[in-house]
Scaffold this active site. Sequence first.
Site, mmCIF file in Angstrom:
data_model
loop_
_atom_site.group_PDB
_atom_site.id
_atom_site.type_symbol
_atom_site.label_atom_id
_atom_site.label_comp_id
_atom_site.label_asym_id
_atom_site.label_seq_id
_atom_site.Cartn_x
_atom_site.Cartn_y
_atom_site.Cartn_z
ATOM 1 N N TYR A 65 32.208 80.732 61.208
ATOM 2 C CA TYR A 65 33.551 81.102 60.772
ATOM 3 C C TYR A 65 33.526 81.468 59.286
ATOM 4 O O TYR A 65 33.026 80.697 58.458
ATOM 5 C CB TYR A 65 34.539 79.952 60.983
ATOM 6 C CG TYR A 65 35.046 79.821 62.389
ATOM 7 C CD1 TYR A 65 35.942 80.739 62.916
ATOM 8 C CD2 TYR A 65 34.632 78.773 63.206
ATOM 9 C CE1 TYR A 65 36.413 80.622 64.210
ATOM 10 C CE2 TYR A 65 35.096 78.639 64.504
ATOM 11 C CZ TYR A 65 35.996 79.573 65.003
ATOM 12 O OH TYR A 65 36.458 79.462 66.277
ATOM 13 N N ASP A 91 41.703 83.938 68.747
ATOM 14 C CA ASP A 91 41.891 83.046 69.888
ATOM 15 C C ASP A 91 43.328 82.543 69.881
ATOM 16 O O ASP A 91 44.079 82.746 68.926
ATOM 17 C CB ASP A 91 40.893 81.879 69.868
ATOM 18 C CG ASP A 91 41.029 81.010 68.634
ATOM 19 O OD1 ASP A 91 42.119 80.451 68.416
ATOM 20 O OD2 ASP A 91 40.054 80.893 67.878
ATOM 21 N N PHE A 93 44.673 79.625 69.642
ATOM 22 C CA PHE A 93 45.109 78.503 68.820
ATOM 23 C C PHE A 93 44.990 78.765 67.322
ATOM 24 O O PHE A 93 45.811 78.311 66.543
ATOM 25 C CB PHE A 93 44.298 77.261 69.198
ATOM 26 C CG PHE A 93 44.472 76.865 70.631
ATOM 27 C CD1 PHE A 93 45.570 76.122 71.019
ATOM 28 C CD2 PHE A 93 43.556 77.267 71.590
ATOM 29 C CE1 PHE A 93 45.741 75.767 72.340
ATOM 30 C CE2 PHE A 93 43.718 76.905 72.915
ATOM 31 C CZ PHE A 93 44.826 76.160 73.304
ATOM 32 N N TYR A 94 43.970 79.515 66.899
ATOM 33 C CA TYR A 94 43.780 79.780 65.479
ATOM 34 C C TYR A 94 44.235 81.168 65.082
ATOM 35 O O TYR A 94 44.262 81.498 63.899
ATOM 36 C CB TYR A 94 42.302 79.606 65.102
ATOM 37 C CG TYR A 94 41.843 78.173 65.162
ATOM 38 C CD1 TYR A 94 42.723 77.140 64.892
ATOM 39 C CD2 TYR A 94 40.538 77.853 65.499
ATOM 40 C CE1 TYR A 94 42.313 75.832 64.954
ATOM 41 C CE2 TYR A 94 40.117 76.535 65.558
ATOM 42 C CZ TYR A 94 41.021 75.533 65.285
ATOM 43 O OH TYR A 94 40.609 74.221 65.339
ATOM 44 N N CYS A 126 30.450 77.997 66.005
ATOM 45 C CA CYS A 126 30.630 77.705 67.423
ATOM 46 C C CYS A 126 29.694 78.571 68.245
ATOM 47 O O CYS A 126 29.095 79.533 67.747
ATOM 48 C CB CYS A 126 32.075 77.974 67.869
ATOM 49 S SG CYS A 126 33.322 76.970 67.032
ATOM 50 N N CYS A 132 31.807 74.056 69.931
ATOM 51 C CA CYS A 132 31.875 74.086 68.470
ATOM 52 C C CYS A 132 31.101 72.912 67.871
ATOM 53 O O CYS A 132 31.118 71.804 68.407
ATOM 54 C CB CYS A 132 33.329 74.045 67.996
ATOM 55 S SG CYS A 132 34.249 75.558 68.355
#
Length: 565
Positions: A65, A91, A93-94, A126, A132
């Site tokens: 990341y 994604d 959620f992020y 991840c 992850c």
Amino acid sequence: MVARISRLIGICLALFISLSAQASIFSPNNNSRFVPVDQAFGFDFSQQGNQLTLSWKVKSGYYLYRQQIHITPQKAQLAPLVLPQGQPHEDEFYGKSEIYPQDLHLPITIHQASEGATLTVTYQGCAAAGFCYPPETRSVPLNAVAANNAAPAVSAQPGHQATPLPFSPLWALLIGIGVAFTPCVLPMYPLISSIILGGPRRFSLGRLFALAMVYVQGMALTYTLLGVVVAAAGLRFQAALQHPYVLITLSLLFIVLALSMFGLFTLQLPASLQTRLTLWSNRHQGGSLPGVFMMGALAGLICSPCTTAPLSAILLYIAQSGNLLAGAGTLWLYAFGMGLPLIAITLFGNKLLPKSGPWMQSVKEGFGFVILALPVFLLERVVGDVWGMRLWSLLGVAFFAWAFRLSLGLQGKWRIAQIVLLAAALVSVRPIQDWAFGSSQVQTVAHLPFQPIASSQQLDSALQQAQGRVTMVDLYADWCVACKEFEKYTFSDDKVRSDLSQVQLLQANVTANSAQDNALLQHLQVLGLPTILFFDAQGKEIPNSRVTGFLSADEFRAHLHNLPR
């Protein structure tokens, strides 16, 4: 001879035991498809003089990341961190982020490093398959670098651009042109033009151009020297600019400067000082190149109310860049932009000068919104991406609403502009709407009744109290996307919840990645997340029962049904 054979057998036995211990992580009991973190992201570093290179060898099918790479110096000063652009990744959620799915080489310029200086490097990545690793921290020792030997320029990886700052030097030129049309600068140009000409004398077009250009260069010299000074200071204090207290203070300063652009108050030098500088400038002979140059240099010292806020914004950019050449060039472009209308008026007279009116105040207010973008940019580093998006949303709504109000006086084809501005305001307000009304729109997700644990001792105690039941241990972290997917899509399923009704449910939240968290992960021989473990009624882990990576509700139920009871 017998002793040698015994020694050889002993060495082979020790080697076998060592390899067996290392292979236990990948034993069938772990059911792991994933490699250790050091194999997924092989980290290395090298230093030559004041140039340090951090390297990650990223295994195929894995990624780092971009926003999780952090570097903290101890007893050292670095150039601003330059991260290359990553591959877009999104994604549920992020949201949107950037990743590095291939090898990464990060060059860093060291301005100064004392004996014993180190860098703390943190990174996290991840597997694309939905697994992850916890954030990793490495300590990098630095060779000593003297301050006077450090190169001032920021080293960037070829083929990549540096992380963008609020604006580029080209923006300084455009801002300078815009400032020229503010209410307190534009009316001065006819007066300055007459001073340059030095009376009612006639000059050729070439001579007029030379006089105006020399005046502008004199004014630019003052700003250029100011840029060099600020850039030099930036090399020393650039690290302090990243401290939350400094960022908040600078944000408040720019908010105050922006309010001055909206007419709430006036910022200027004392009138007596402005008068003395002006009279000193006027005493120099007009029409001569040296005299005109001196007048321009003195004029650069008179900071008018309209130039204070934009100039401060540009100085912040220069201080963060820490580049002497860029600092000088940026303010030269700013001054040259301010001087372009003066050159035009000197050449062609007042015919090109637009008439004064309310539009000049609108230009000034428009610059106020430009200045307000800087506090948002700075505070975004303190409050995070979510609140940063809300602040940008608030600023966007205010700007487009202001522009829409100005457009109400327009007629005819300009009606289209009103519709566009209104639509832009409605689009900009969306993040604020989601924040204000999101609680009523978010579907409630049923959570499993997990009992929290934080250490191996708490785990052992809970296993002893299983009362003949199978125990499931879920290892969770906020930085684990697949963990959130388990929570939303798998653990919320009614059939899964029914199948787990007779199972003791334990959960360890290792988001903080603390020493206690790491000790628990090592005790359980866990590589990364998500990982779910199952223990029998006697408190022993069930062979071949581990889950690594996301499973849908049906896949997870099938896994549960295959567990020995």
